[in-house]
Design a protein around this motif. Structure first.
Motif, PDB file in Angstrom:
ATOM      1  N   VAL A 156       0.860  -1.184   0.000  1.00  0.00           N
ATOM      2  CA  VAL A 156       0.000   0.000   0.000  1.00  0.00           C
ATOM      3  C   VAL A 156       0.899   1.238   0.000  1.00  0.00           C
ATOM      4  O   VAL A 156       1.814   1.344   0.812  1.00  0.00           O
ATOM      5  N   LEU A 157       0.634   2.144  -0.930  1.00  0.00           N
ATOM      6  CA  LEU A 157       1.419   3.373  -1.017  1.00  0.00           C
ATOM      7  C   LEU A 157       0.612   4.534  -0.453  1.00  0.00           C
ATOM      8  O   LEU A 157      -0.488   4.826  -0.926  1.00  0.00           O
ATOM      9  N   PHE A 174       1.091  -2.037  -6.473  1.00  0.00           N
ATOM     10  CA  PHE A 174       0.438  -1.595  -5.244  1.00  0.00           C
ATOM     11  C   PHE A 174      -0.998  -2.120  -5.181  1.00  0.00           C
ATOM     12  O   PHE A 174      -1.753  -1.998  -6.143  1.00  0.00           O
ATOM     13  N   LYS A 175      -1.368  -2.677  -4.052  1.00  0.00           N
ATOM     14  CA  LYS A 175      -2.761  -3.092  -3.861  1.00  0.00           C
ATOM     15  C   LYS A 175      -3.669  -1.883  -3.796  1.00  0.00           C
ATOM     16  O   LYS A 175      -4.791  -1.886  -4.317  1.00  0.00           O
ATOM     17  N   THR A 176      -3.156  -0.828  -3.165  1.00  0.00           N
ATOM     18  CA  THR A 176      -3.905   0.424  -3.043  1.00  0.00           C
ATOM     19  C   THR A 176      -2.930   1.590  -3.056  1.00  0.00           C
ATOM     20  O   THR A 176      -1.864   1.522  -2.445  1.00  0.00           O
ATOM     21  N   THR A 189      -2.465  10.308 -13.098  1.00  0.00           N
ATOM     22  CA  THR A 189      -2.607   9.200 -14.042  1.00  0.00           C
ATOM     23  C   THR A 189      -2.322   7.912 -13.295  1.00  0.00           C
ATOM     24  O   THR A 189      -1.260   7.763 -12.678  1.00  0.00           O
ATOM     25  N   PHE A 190      -3.274   6.989 -13.352  1.00  0.00           N
ATOM     26  CA  PHE A 190      -3.120   5.689 -12.683  1.00  0.00           C
ATOM     27  C   PHE A 190      -3.372   4.624 -13.735  1.00  0.00           C
ATOM     28  O   PHE A 190      -4.478   4.477 -14.227  1.00  0.00           O
ATOM     29  N   ASN A 199      -9.804  -1.976  -3.926  1.00  0.00           N
ATOM     30  CA  ASN A 199      -9.876  -0.513  -3.896  1.00  0.00           C
ATOM     31  C   ASN A 199      -8.532   0.049  -4.344  1.00  0.00           C
ATOM     32  O   ASN A 199      -7.710   0.454  -3.511  1.00  0.00           O
ATOM     33  N   PRO A 200      -8.285   0.060  -5.641  1.00  0.00           N
ATOM     34  CA  PRO A 200      -6.941   0.416  -6.124  1.00  0.00           C
ATOM     35  C   PRO A 200      -6.534   1.853  -5.848  1.00  0.00           C
ATOM     36  O   PRO A 200      -5.357   2.141  -5.663  1.00  0.00           O
ATOM     37  N   LEU A 201      -7.491   2.774  -5.810  1.00  0.00           N
ATOM     38  CA  LEU A 201      -7.154   4.185  -5.631  1.00  0.00           C
ATOM     39  C   LEU A 201      -8.069   4.811  -4.588  1.00  0.00           C
ATOM     40  O   LEU A 201      -9.301   4.767  -4.720  1.00  0.00           O
TER      41      LEU A 201
END
Length: 418
Positions: A156-157, A174-176, A189-190, A199-201
């Motif tokens: 997680v970042l 990253f998972k999130t 930008t993702f 829940n990526p973002l």
């Protein structure tokens, strides 16, 4: 001519990767000469330097830039750091190794990183909190780009930074990604988060964000709701969603639920929808965003960007509710469609948009995009022939078909631009 580089106020060293491989030693030497020979009376404004992650050359450039900052020859700088291995050749062991090399570079050149405004990294697997530490030290940073960089699979970042304006995260594990506190962030930008991410973002305090670009190839039944994703950011006015010619990964929602978060949206771009996908589902975005002025859709089975070559049947199932037949949109002025074909999927949708958008001025229709690499790389994949109109008679016939049920006073002009 030898004196000229010492007099310039902007320096950009940006060679191709192949050139950098051959002459990265020269790049370090030229950087040193330009910065060391300068007078502090002529400050370089944000020099942009692109170089390989080679310990000796990195250290030379970093020390030189740091010294120039201390002598007020440079007020800030931007680093784009390449790794000597990339793509499938860059194994996890190499990514760990490159992250260690970067951390050494970072520790040895504190003055340079303290003044960085831009940092672009690739192919690095950091340890826990390494990226957080980099952000906390690079206090002047305005732009950060991470390509295949993370802190381990499913990590997680957490991102906090007082000055960051632009953030690009592509193909990271990253998972999130949690944007906890970014008061000046404007562009995000993702690109291609892990398929397992629920829940990526997570968008926290990002009050200034106005441009959001999300790209993902979807193979599962997992979809995201924009109402949840944008729950804290009603300030977005430019939204781009990319689907990589795979399944649609956003879930159509009720305009009543979504509209509070799209109140300022002005520009919408839906890129690389799979061919044969029923594009009528896109109407829910127009219904939820009353101030959109330009809407762009690209329909394209772009083989080079697709992550599978599976049948189309699994990609075309989009569960959506038909739009309100009485819905009217007063602000939409321009509709762009790339990949237009002469079938009811397109003509019916265009007619519906023109019926709803009472002040629309221009509809621009383009044929499929062409990629020569696709034809060479996937010669065995059958490509459906294009039905895009070629003659003036065919174009006139289609214009009449799409406008015959519209009010006579409709201001829209339909252009065929391919």
């Amino acid at each position: 001519m030898q004196k000229l580089p010492t007099m310039l106020s902007q320096i950009v060293i940006d060679l191709s990767t192949d050139d950098l491989v051959r002459i990265h030693t020269v790049v370090a030497n030229v950087t040193n000469k330009i910065l060391n020979a300068r007078s502090s009376k002529i400050t370089i404004r944000k020099p942009k330097l692109k170089f390989f992650l080679s310990p000796s050359h990195c250290l030379s450039i970093g020390k030189c830039v740091g010294l120039a900052m201390a002598d007020q020859k440079v007020d800030s700088a931007e680093f784009e750091i390449l790794t000597p291995r990339n793509g499938h050749l860059c194994t996890e062991a190499y990514r760990l190794f490159f992250a260690d090399q970067f951390n050494d570079f970072f520790r040895d050149c504190p003055d340079a990183f303290a003044g960085l405004t831009g940092l672009h990294l690739q192919y690095m697997r950091f340890g826990e909190s390494d990226i957080t530490n980099i952000l906390s030290y690079c206090k002047q940073l305005e732009s950060l780009s991470l390509f295949m960089c993370d802190e381990g699979v499913s990590s997680v970042l957490h991102v906090e930074h007082a000055r960051l304006v632009e953030l690009v995260i592509s193909y990271c594990e990253f998972k999130t990604v949690e944007l906890t506190f970014l008061p000046k962030l404007q562009r995000m930008t993702f690109n291609s988060w892990p398929s397992c991410a629920e829940n990526p973002l997570a968008l926290g305090f990002v009050p200034e964000i106005s441009k959001l670009n999300l790209a993902k190839a979807c193979f599962s039944h997992k979809t995201l709701k924009l109402s949840q994703l944008l729950a804290n950011v009603p300030s977005v006015n430019d939204l781009s969603l990319e689907f990589r010619s795979e399944k649609i990964w956003i879930q159509p929602e009720s305009p009543k639920v979504l509209s509070p978060w799209l109140a300022k949206l002005r520009y919408v771009n839906l890129d690389n929808l799979p061919e044969l996908c029923d594009i009528a589902w896109t109407m829910f975005l127009l219904e939820a965003a009353p101030f959109v002025v330009e809407f762009c859709i690209t329909v394209w089975d772009h083989k080079c960007h697709m992550e599978s070559q599976k049948s189309y049947s699994e990609k075309t199932d989009v569960k959506w509710e038909p739009s309100d037949p009485d819905f009217k949109h007063k602000d939409l002025a321009k509709l762009n469609i790339y990949g237009f074909q002469c079938d009811d999927n397109f003509t019916g949708h265009i007619r519906r948009v023109m019926e709803a958008a009472v002040n629309i001025k221009e509809v621009s229709l383009h044929d499929r995009k062409v990629c020569k690499v696709c034809a060479v790389k996937f010669p065995h994949v059958e490509v459906r022939p294009s039905s895009y109109p070629r003659t003036s008679d065919e174009k006139d016939l289609l214009r009449n078909k799409m406008t015959e049920t519209l009010p006579k006073a409709s201001p829209a002009v339909i252009h065929f631009l391919s």
